[in-house]
Design a protein around this motif. Sequence first.
Motif, PDB file in Angstrom:
ATOM      1  N   ALA A  64       0.857  -1.192   0.000  1.00  0.00           N
ATOM      2  CA  ALA A  64       0.000   0.000   0.000  1.00  0.00           C
ATOM      3  C   ALA A  64       0.890   1.238   0.000  1.00  0.00           C
ATOM      4  O   ALA A  64       0.900   2.021   0.948  1.00  0.00           O
ATOM      5  N   GLY A  65       1.633   1.408  -1.083  1.00  0.00           N
ATOM      6  CA  GLY A  65       2.672   2.435  -1.150  1.00  0.00           C
ATOM      7  C   GLY A  65       2.212   3.851  -1.382  1.00  0.00           C
ATOM      8  O   GLY A  65       2.999   4.775  -1.246  1.00  0.00           O
ATOM      9  N   GLU A  66       0.951   4.049  -1.737  1.00  0.00           N
ATOM     10  CA  GLU A  66       0.480   5.400  -1.994  1.00  0.00           C
ATOM     11  C   GLU A  66      -0.388   5.877  -0.838  1.00  0.00           C
ATOM     12  O   GLU A  66      -1.173   5.110  -0.273  1.00  0.00           O
ATOM     13  N   THR A  67      -0.236   7.146  -0.524  1.00  0.00           N
ATOM     14  CA  THR A  67      -1.052   7.762   0.513  1.00  0.00           C
ATOM     15  C   THR A  67      -1.974   8.776  -0.143  1.00  0.00           C
ATOM     16  O   THR A  67      -1.537   9.591  -0.951  1.00  0.00           O
ATOM     17  N   VAL A  68      -3.249   8.698   0.214  1.00  0.00           N
ATOM     18  CA  VAL A  68      -4.253   9.611  -0.320  1.00  0.00           C
ATOM     19  C   VAL A  68      -4.853  10.388   0.841  1.00  0.00           C
ATOM     20  O   VAL A  68      -5.167   9.821   1.882  1.00  0.00           O
ATOM     21  N   ILE A  69      -4.989  11.690   0.642  1.00  0.00           N
ATOM     22  CA  ILE A  69      -5.672  12.549   1.601  1.00  0.00           C
ATOM     23  C   ILE A  69      -7.073  12.792   1.046  1.00  0.00           C
ATOM     24  O   ILE A  69      -7.223  13.242  -0.085  1.00  0.00           O
ATOM     25  N   ILE A  70      -8.083  12.461   1.831  1.00  0.00           N
ATOM     26  CA  ILE A  70      -9.467  12.574   1.369  1.00  0.00           C
ATOM     27  C   ILE A  70     -10.223  13.524   2.288  1.00  0.00           C
ATOM     28  O   ILE A  70     -10.216  13.351   3.508  1.00  0.00           O
ATOM     29  N   LYS A 143       5.143  12.881  -2.099  1.00  0.00           N
ATOM     30  CA  LYS A 143       6.333  12.593  -1.310  1.00  0.00           C
ATOM     31  C   LYS A 143       6.091  13.072   0.110  1.00  0.00           C
ATOM     32  O   LYS A 143       5.527  14.146   0.317  1.00  0.00           O
ATOM     33  N   CYS A 144       6.507  12.294   1.073  1.00  0.00           N
ATOM     34  CA  CYS A 144       6.401  12.701   2.477  1.00  0.00           C
ATOM     35  C   CYS A 144       7.676  13.457   2.847  1.00  0.00           C
ATOM     36  O   CYS A 144       8.778  12.908   2.771  1.00  0.00           O
ATOM     37  N   LEU A 145       7.519  14.707   3.217  1.00  0.00           N
ATOM     38  CA  LEU A 145       8.666  15.530   3.575  1.00  0.00           C
ATOM     39  C   LEU A 145       8.983  15.485   5.067  1.00  0.00           C
ATOM     40  O   LEU A 145      10.096  15.771   5.480  1.00  0.00           O
ATOM     41  N   LYS A 146       7.977  15.164   5.862  1.00  0.00           N
ATOM     42  CA  LYS A 146       8.177  15.020   7.302  1.00  0.00           C
ATOM     43  C   LYS A 146       7.115  14.078   7.839  1.00  0.00           C
ATOM     44  O   LYS A 146       5.947  14.167   7.464  1.00  0.00           O
ATOM     45  N   ARG A 147       7.533  13.199   8.723  1.00  0.00           N
ATOM     46  CA  ARG A 147       6.596  12.301   9.389  1.00  0.00           C
ATOM     47  C   ARG A 147       6.990  12.247  10.861  1.00  0.00           C
ATOM     48  O   ARG A 147       8.113  11.893  11.199  1.00  0.00           O
ATOM     49  N   ALA A 148       6.086  12.640  11.704  1.00  0.00           N
ATOM     50  CA  ALA A 148       6.310  12.579  13.148  1.00  0.00           C
ATOM     51  C   ALA A 148       5.067  11.978  13.777  1.00  0.00           C
ATOM     52  O   ALA A 148       3.953  12.186  13.288  1.00  0.00           O
TER      53      ALA A 148
END
Length: 157
Positions: A64-70, A143-148
């Motif tokens: 599940a490599g893609e992230t979608v914001i809905i 692309k994820c630029l930051k993940r916390a």
Amino acid sequence: MKPLDRIDRKILMALLEDSRISNSQLAERVGLSPSPCWQRVRRLESEGYITGYTAILDQSLLGAGETVIIEVTLDRHDDETLENFGRVLADLPEVLEVYLTTGAYDYLLKVAVSGTAGYEEFLRKKLYKVPGIRQSRSSFTLKCLKRAHSVPPTALG
């Protein structure tokens, strides 16, 4: 509840960096002996500063490599509709995060899918089966630029 001191903040920072650190390594890093360090960690847990520990998995390797914001807007905002929507979304494994928001839409979802085909399947077979949705709008992340997973204690004073 006791306010955080410098040692508490050091403990929290060390656990943010590596939650699998041993108590003896943690104690050494923050300048305590193991027993008082263990007691502080237990206090931070019991007071709610530490709410859990988890492994962070690579969603790409899991398929599940893609992230979608809905963004989702509901038809109604009565208690039953809101509770049902939240309960159904909590049971969908693709849904990583759900936020009730202010503004133009009611909810913001973060969803992990396997490409556009996986996204279409999620929409048709799962999300659009949830009663009460008026409309949705989606964006694939590039692309994820930051993940916390938490704000560091040093950012709060």
